[in-house]
Design a protein around this motif. Structure first.
Motif, PDB file in Angstrom:
ATOM      1  N   ARG A 206       0.831  -1.203   0.000  1.00  0.00           N
ATOM      2  CA  ARG A 206       0.000   0.000   0.000  1.00  0.00           C
ATOM      3  C   ARG A 206       0.869   1.257   0.000  1.00  0.00           C
ATOM      4  NH1 ARG A 206      -1.794   2.805   4.068  1.00  0.00           N
ATOM      5  NH2 ARG A 206      -1.115   1.267   5.602  1.00  0.00           N
TER       6      ARG A 206
ATOM      7  N   GLU B 134       1.010   4.360  -2.474  1.00  0.00           N
ATOM      8  CA  GLU B 134       0.768   5.728  -2.019  1.00  0.00           C
ATOM      9  C   GLU B 134       1.935   6.635  -2.363  1.00  0.00           C
ATOM     10  OE1 GLU B 134      -0.262   5.857   2.097  1.00  0.00           O
ATOM     11  OE2 GLU B 134      -2.141   4.763   1.782  1.00  0.00           O
TER      12      GLU B 134
ATOM     13  N   ASP C 161       1.612   7.694  -5.899  1.00  0.00           N
ATOM     14  CA  ASP C 161       0.576   8.735  -5.995  1.00  0.00           C
ATOM     15  C   ASP C 161       1.099  10.076  -5.499  1.00  0.00           C
ATOM     16  OD1 ASP C 161      -1.029   6.800  -6.903  1.00  0.00           O
ATOM     17  OD2 ASP C 161      -2.311   6.639  -5.123  1.00  0.00           O
TER      18      ASP C 161
END
Lengths: 306, 187
Positions: A81, A85, A88
């Motif tokens: 994850r 992230e 992003d």
């Protein structure tokens, strides 16, 4: 004969000790934060804190190993994850930099005081609460480092809590998840406010939210930073996990997943200079002219009455 | 001084003078070690969100080995030390551990089981009862301790955790207690 005497002296001892305990409870309950018990508490904190520092330095790798072993499955998932992230975030970074310059220019134009200028002292986490009913950490900065009771504490991810007790070189910080912790929060998208209260090992509870507020999952919740509040505005508290309405209540309750992982805190920043409002910092309260306020101020400048 | 150069025969009675001081120092060290371990190492190795309570464990073992008055006194000192590190009315843990130390010490005289598991059971049960009592007194003093179910859950988990640690820590504490007790006679 001897047995009865021993039994009696034991009972006398126990009665004496119980009386001493009750006396301490009463004295502390009434004395507040200025009694001799507080001084004794601060001394204990200073002495034990310095030793905690040493023990933590030695044992931290072991603790990390065990907690890592227990959480190995979730660590893998969170690693995936985090990579996602990070990607992003990198893509958003460029845009944020552009926006930042724009904001700086606009603020300059408006002569607005910067609302979120964090000045603080970095500290290591050297211990956690010894009680199962209290959620606190001990840090290796105290009165000698300019730390005072009430100062907000943040970590990289967001708000951690505030200082509740200071020794000479160590302080105790109450975490957001402690049931006695309450922070005024704001839902970032809509601006609706509520009171974020700790709920032990569960998600935080944001109470007193207007029933008409529109809440989206994973929405950010930040500190509202009302006048006189401990915390400056705009510090990340966490993300909305779910909302529910209490049928007997006139307000909505929103569950907030804390942004900070309180079980693995290592470094924190104590905000010594609270610029957005007159916090407990050593700096004098800034003049009210720069504070953003909605509507006319209900309190005019105090004038001598006579 | 003479008493300690030879601790036999008629000097035995006088040799008993130092141990209280020695024992106080030894016990202060034991309590301090328990507090340090509890706030650093064991705070990170939790059992379903609960920490062990080493000061409870130490008090119960002391009462088990030494009887009610030592248990009450040791519990009071350990509890007071723990209280000064907590952010709530000081004295609640001291009250809890004084009564717990006395109760365990007093009940111990009625249990005559040679089972090596007895200390484990005593520590486990004692911790559960002590934590529930602590939660109750805190609640009565207006502290936010949560629902009774939460207090019970924490008490049971801490009890299990303490019981699991007992086989490792009991021999260590017994050694410390016996060395602080018997030193004067050995000289």
């Amino acid at each position: 004969m001897a047995v009865t005497r021993r039994g009696r002296s034991t009972r006398l001892l126990v009665v004496g000790l119980v009386a001493a305990s009750l006396l301490t409870i009463t004295a502390d309950y009434r004395g507040g934060s200025a009694g001799p018990l507080e001084i004794a508490g601060r001394t204990t904190l200073t002495v034990v804190g310095s030793m905690q520092d040493a023990v933590t330095k030695v044992f931290h790798p072991f603790g990390d190993f065990f907690s890592g072993l227990v959480r190995i499955g979730s660590l893998e998932a969170s690693n995936r994850r985090l990579v996602q992230e990070l990607n992003d975030a990198l893509s958003q970074n460029g845009r944020a930099a552009y926006l930042e310059t724009e904001v700086t220019q606009l603020q300059g134009l408006l002569h607005m005081r910067q609302t979120l200028q964090l000045v603080g002292v970095g500290a290591n986490v050297i211990g956690q609460s010894i009680s199962n009913f209290e959620w606190t950490i001990t840090i290796d900065q105290g009165q000698s480092g300019g730390i005072r009771v009430g100062m907000p504490v943040v970590a990289g991810a967001g708000l951690v809590g505030h200082v509740v007790e200071t020794g000479l070189t160590t302080s105790v910080v109450q975490l957001l998840i402690d049931p006695n912790s309450a922070v005024a929060g704001r839902l970032l998208a809509t601006g609706d406010t509520g009171l974020v209260v700790g709920d032990r090992n569960q998600d935080l509870q944001m109470n007193l939210v207007s029933p008409s507020a529109r809440v989206t999952p994973n929405e950010q919740v930040v500190t509202a930073g009302f006048q006189g509040s401990l915390y400056p505005a705009g510090l990340l508290i966490g993300f909305v996990s779910r909302e529910y309405t209490d049928p007997q209540s006139l307000s909505k309750i929103v569950s907030v997943r804390p942004a900070v992982d309180f079980s693995s805190l290592q470094f924190v920043l104590v905000l010594t200079k609270n610029t957005s409002n007159g916090g407990p910092g050593p700096t004098p309260r800034p003049s009210a002219s720069g504070a953003p306020s909605t509507g006319p101020s209900p309190t005019p400048a105090p004038s001598p009455s006579g | 001084m003479v008493a300690f150069s030879s601790g036999r025969g008629p000097f035995r009675v006088r040799a008993g003078r130092l141990p209280p001081v020695r024992r106080a120092i030894v016990w202060a060290a034991v309590v301090l070690t328990a507090l340090l371990l509890q706030s650093t190492v064991f705070a990170q190795i939790q059992l379903v969100g609960a920490k062990p309570d080493l000061v409870f464990l130490v008090t119960i073992v002391l009462a088990y080995l030494e009887g009610p008055s030592s248990g009450a006194l040791g519990g009071f000192v350990g509890g007071m030390a723990e209280d000064f590190l907590l952010n709530q009315p000081k004295g609640i843990t001291a009250l809890t551990l004084t009564l717990l130390g006395y109760a365990v010490g007093a009940l111990r005289q009625y249990i005559a089981s040679p089972s090596p598991l007895l200390p484990v059971a005593v520590v486990g049960a004692g911790t559960v009862v002590g934590e529930v009592f602590f939660g109750l007194v805190s609640f009565l003093l207006g502290q936010n301790v949560g629902s009774f179910a939460f207090v019970l859950r924490v008490a049971l988990l801490a009890g299990v955790y303490n019981a699991v640690l007992t086989p490792f820590l009991f021999p260590v504490i017994r050694r410390v207690v016996e060395s602080s007790r018997a030193k004067a006679y050995r000289w």
